[in-house]
Design a protein around this motif. Structure first.
Motif, short mmCIF file in Angstrom:
data_model
loop_
_atom_site.label_atom_id
_atom_site.label_comp_id
_atom_site.label_asym_id
_atom_site.label_seq_id
_atom_site.Cartn_x
_atom_site.Cartn_y
_atom_site.Cartn_z
N MET A 65 -18.26 17.90 -7.05
CA MET A 65 -19.40 18.78 -6.59
C MET A 65 -20.16 18.33 -5.54
SD MET A 65 -19.33 21.08 -8.78
CE MET A 65 -20.53 21.88 -8.63
N ARG A 66 -20.25 17.00 -5.45
CA ARG A 66 -21.10 16.25 -4.43
C ARG A 66 -20.21 16.11 -3.04
NH1 ARG A 66 -25.50 13.39 -6.05
NH2 ARG A 66 -26.57 14.87 -7.49
N SER A 67 -19.05 15.88 -3.04
CA SER A 67 -18.65 15.63 -1.87
C SER A 67 -17.30 16.76 -1.22
CB SER A 67 -17.53 14.51 -1.96
OG SER A 67 -16.45 14.23 -1.04
N ARG A 68 -16.36 17.13 -2.10
CA ARG A 68 -15.33 18.18 -1.79
C ARG A 68 -15.77 19.53 -2.03
NH1 ARG A 68 -10.26 15.17 -4.58
NH2 ARG A 68 -10.70 13.50 -3.50
N LEU A 69 -16.52 19.82 -2.84
CA LEU A 69 -16.76 21.34 -2.82
C LEU A 69 -17.59 21.98 -1.46
CD1 LEU A 69 -16.51 23.96 -4.54
CD2 LEU A 69 -18.46 23.41 -5.65
N PRO A 70 -18.61 21.00 -1.12
CA PRO A 70 -19.68 21.61 0.05
C PRO A 70 -18.58 21.53 1.13
CG PRO A 70 -20.17 19.54 -0.83
CD PRO A 70 -19.38 19.86 -1.74
N ARG A 71 -17.85 20.46 1.09
CA ARG A 71 -16.94 20.35 2.24
C ARG A 71 -15.92 21.45 2.53
NH1 ARG A 71 -13.67 14.88 3.55
NH2 ARG A 71 -12.05 15.66 4.98
N ILE A 72 -15.40 22.14 1.24
CA ILE A 72 -14.41 23.04 1.42
C ILE A 72 -15.06 24.25 1.72
CG2 ILE A 72 -12.93 24.67 0.04
CD1 ILE A 72 -11.58 21.92 0.12
N LEU A 73 -16.35 24.27 1.20
CA LEU A 73 -17.20 25.64 1.65
C LEU A 73 -17.51 25.67 3.11
CD1 LEU A 73 -19.72 26.01 -1.32
CD2 LEU A 73 -17.88 27.50 -1.04
N TRP A 200 -24.00 19.54 1.13
CA TRP A 200 -24.56 20.76 0.51
C TRP A 200 -25.48 21.23 1.75
CZ3 TRP A 200 -22.43 24.13 -2.36
CH2 TRP A 200 -21.72 23.48 -3.28
N ASN A 201 -26.34 20.33 2.18
CA ASN A 201 -27.28 20.42 3.30
C ASN A 201 -26.62 21.28 4.55
OD1 ASN A 201 -29.56 19.28 2.45
ND2 ASN A 201 -29.05 17.42 3.51
N HIS A 202 -25.39 20.83 4.86
CA HIS A 202 -24.88 21.52 6.04
C HIS A 202 -24.51 22.90 5.43
CE1 HIS A 202 -23.98 17.26 6.99
NE2 HIS A 202 -24.09 17.88 8.24
N VAL A 203 -23.98 23.28 4.30
CA VAL A 203 -23.68 24.67 3.74
C VAL A 203 -25.11 25.33 3.72
CG1 VAL A 203 -22.87 26.03 1.73
CG2 VAL A 203 -21.60 23.51 2.34
N THR A 204 -25.98 24.77 3.11
CA THR A 204 -27.24 25.61 2.71
C THR A 204 -27.95 26.17 4.25
OG1 THR A 204 -28.46 23.57 2.57
CG2 THR A 204 -28.00 25.02 0.59
N PHE A 262 -21.12 22.52 13.30
CA PHE A 262 -21.12 21.98 11.94
C PHE A 262 -19.66 21.30 11.54
CE2 PHE A 262 -24.68 24.57 11.14
CZ PHE A 262 -25.40 23.80 10.69
N VAL A 263 -18.83 21.81 12.37
CA VAL A 263 -17.48 21.20 11.90
C VAL A 263 -16.65 20.37 13.25
CG1 VAL A 263 -16.96 22.53 10.10
CG2 VAL A 263 -15.93 23.15 12.21
N GLY A 264 -17.45 20.53 14.33
CA GLY A 264 -16.82 19.95 15.59
C GLY A 264 -16.11 21.06 16.29
#
Lengths: 343, 328
Positions: A65-73, A200-204, A262-264
């Motif tokens: 929830m903290r590391s991979r889900l926001p990353r995948i999103l 999640w910051n980046h995603v939001t 956001f992703v370079g």
């Protein structure tokens, strides 16, 4: 085939296209699930599904929830944006070799991001995406304005894009050289295109502009079909081609700039995704754009997953993986389409 | 202006630039008044060492790299009939850089030595770019040529940058090398470069007549007994070898091959027989001047040569692009 009436043919193509869309969506979801599982700590799929829907308080929950889900999103958002942007730019420039970095987005974003890290070290690193976005838009705007004064012929647009890219790239080299190691390392990581540490910051922050621009692009798709008929035909059909080109380019620029911010730098997604999509569903942009978006999502999620799966606990930047896959693919595409395409 | 006078002026300018490159440096006690004396008389002093061991090799490397790159650029512009073609635009420079980076990261892959690795990288990049653009045989398409070159270049540089992330010590080394930092050039790097430059000048002079005929178009050159496919292959090979040799010695210096042939064409016209010597001198002069600027721009720190050339060359490329009318 000869026995089929036009209607039957049409419905067959439609069914096929629907199947392609569906298959791509399921593939993307599977890839995203797989991406959630691989990495320094491998997590089996049933645990992932359990976690996402039940949320028991464990270490794996934390990782997912903290590391991979926001990353995948983030990967999905950025990949979709780059795929869409690439499809639009290839249609506007009317050249299959064009891609977002052709209009200078990558170099502009890189220069501004580095400049921020260097000249304003007091500004927190979270502003780097903003600076990158401004840089990408600046470079692209410059390209568009200069080409517009030459009535925006496609070939000049591409060439001026390349030239502006070189100018900004020279600035990046200068900044890299005059800074010390510690200051540049964050920027270097970003230059190779990585999803490390996306939260999640980046995603939001990014989902709203990306989804909004994406929808705008999908709505504008039919104009690309008109432009594809040729400049004269499109004008006769009542389209102000130069203005439409600028509008479409602006949408594409913002999409790619936000994604890059956001992703370079992930240069080859915008080039590859539309090609794959075109092979799957043909050239009509109403279908091509959503399929390009899906392919872009799939590619970035896969690249990110592969980068984590190859040699855990080390990670290889997704941008490197996409370049490694993208370059041979690009060569293959160019060699097989050599005779059909006109500049 | 008579031709000999033009060549004479050019040669004088190159000599002056070379002298300036010898004169300027961090030691202020080694200057115009005594630099020649220090060069020729061995008095065993540190000042003599500064001139002979530090500035002289650097001056030679800068000048020779400039000559090689400018001749390579001339060859590429002649065989593609495209004024925007050059090593950096077609990805050849970056390909050579990738060859060297590969050899540095994985020494077991090294074939013979760094020069060969760089040349192989350059040839590979050139082959890919040209085959995408329509093959060495068929009609070259300008748009595809440049887009393909840019993509090949971007890919090679992405991989070079990837080597940064492998090891910290290595990253510093490769960063300073990709920005063409020649401040630690040694004399033994200059000798192979001089050989390549001499060979390249000879080969360019031999090919100059064919360059002229190629400018008339494929059909005309076939009629005059020059096979355009063979010419393109030879020219591209020459360009790749010259680029590879200079990249192995000094790192990827961008845009010299673009700017110098342009400027020389303004002054010496379009006859390649006259252009070849002019371009050779012009390249040396430009890079020597860039070397002087690289020492002065953030004095007393050095700014790598490659960065200076890119900062001069990239805007020029933009200008040339905007001015080019008959591109497609």
């Amino acid at each position: 085939m000869t026995d089929l009436s036009l209607d039957q043919l049409r419905s067959r193509t439609a069914t096929r296209n629907l199947l392609v869309l569906f298959a791509l969506m399921s593939l993307t979801v599977c890839a995203a699930l797989w991406g959630l599982g691989v990495g320094a700590v491998a997590i089996p799929v049933d645990v992932i599904i359990n976690t996402v829907f039940n949320l028991p308080g464990e270490q794996q929950t934390y990782i997912i929830m903290r590391s991979r889900l926001p990353r995948i999103l983030m990967a999905l958002l950025a990949g979709g944006a780059l795929g869409l942007s690439g499809a639009i730019i290839q249609a506007v420039v009317r050249n299959p070799l064009a891609s977002p970095n052709i209009i200078g987005i990558n170099s502009g974003a890189a220069l501004f991001a580095l400049g921020l890290v260097l000249w304003l070290p007091s500004v927190p690193e979270t502003f780097m995406p903003l600076a990158a976005c401004i840089g990408g838009v600046t470079a692209a705007a410059f390209v568009i304005v200069v080409s517009h004064r030459r009535r925006l012929s496609a070939i000049h647009l591409a060439l001026i894009g390349v030239a502006v890219g070189f100018v900004f790239e020279a600035g990046v080299d200068y900044l890299l050289v005059v800074t010390s190691d510690r200051e540049t390392s964050a920027a270097m990581m970003w230059l190779t295109g990585s999803l490390v540490g996306r939260t999640w910051n980046h995603v939001t922050i990014s989902w709203l502009p990306l989804v909004g621009l994406g929808s705008a692009a999908l709505v504008l798709a039919y104009r690309l079909d008109l432009i594809a008929l040729g400049e004269e035909t499109a004008t006769e059909l009542g389209l102000n081609v130069p203005i439409q080109r600028i509008l479409l380019l602006l949408v594409a620029t913002f999409l790619a700039s936000v994604a890059v911010a956001f992703v370079g730098v992930m240069g080859f997604i915008g080039l590859m995704a539309p090609h794959i999509a075109r092979r799957l569903v043909g050239g009509s942009h109403r279908l091509l754009l959503p399929v390009s978006m899906l392919v872009g999502m799939l590619l970035v999620v896969l690249a990110d997953g592969i980068g984590r799966a190859v040699a855990p606990p080390l990670e290889i930047s997704a941008g490197i993986i996409t370049a490694l896959i993208g370059a041979p693919f690009f060569i293959y595409i160019m060699l097989t389409t050599a005779s059909e395409q006109e500049p | 202006m008579p031709l000999l006078l033009r060549y004479g002026l050019m040669a004088t300018a190159v000599l002056l630039a070379a002298l300036l490159s010898l004169t300027i440096g961090q030691r202020s006690d080694v200057w115009l008044g005594n630099v020649l004396q220090l060069l020729f008389v061995d008095d065993g002093s540190l000042a003599r060492s500064a001139v002979v061991d530090l500035r002289l090799p650097r001056m030679l490397v800068a000048g020779l790299v400039g000559t090689n790159l400018a001749l390579a650029g001339l060859a590429l512009q002649a065989i593609t009939r495209n004024a925007l073609a050059s090593e950096s635009v077609l990805g050849i420079n970056q390909g050579a850089a990738f060859g060297v980076a590969l050899a540095v990261v994985m020494p077991s892959l090294m074939i013979i030595n760094l020069d060969v690795m760089a040349i192989l990288g350059a040839i590979a990049a050139g082959l890919i770019t040209f085959s995408i653009a329509g093959g060495l045989g068929g009609r070259l398409d300008s748009m595809r040529l440049i887009l393909a070159g840019v993509t090949v270049g971007a890919f090679s540089f992405a991989l070079v940058r990837f080597t940064f992330t492998l090891e910290d010590n290595l990253s510093r080394l490769i960063l300073s090398w990709t920005s063409a930092d020649i401040s630690s050039a040694r004399l033994d790097q200059a000798f192979p470069l001089a050989l390549w430059a001499t060979g390249g000048l000879g080969a360019s002079l031999l090919l100059a007549h064919s360059y002229n005929i190629l400018a008339l178009g494929d059909g005309a050159s076939q009629g005059l007994g020059i096979d355009p496919r063979r010419m393109r292959f030879l020219g591209a090979l020459l360009a790749a070898i010259l680029t590879g040799a200079s990249v192995a010695a000094a790192g990827p210096v961008m845009f010299v091959g673009l700017v110098v042939p342009h400027l020389c064409r303004l002054w010496f016209g379009h006859n390649h027989r006259l252009l070849v010597p002019a371009v050779a001198m012009g390249g040396a002069g430009l890079v020597l001047c860039a070397d002087v600027v690289s020492k002065l721009v953030r004095f007393p720190y050095e700014t790598p040569l490659g960065v200076i050339c890119a900062l001069i060359g990239a805007p020029y490329f933009l200008f040339a692009t905007m001015r080019a009318r008959t591109m497609a």
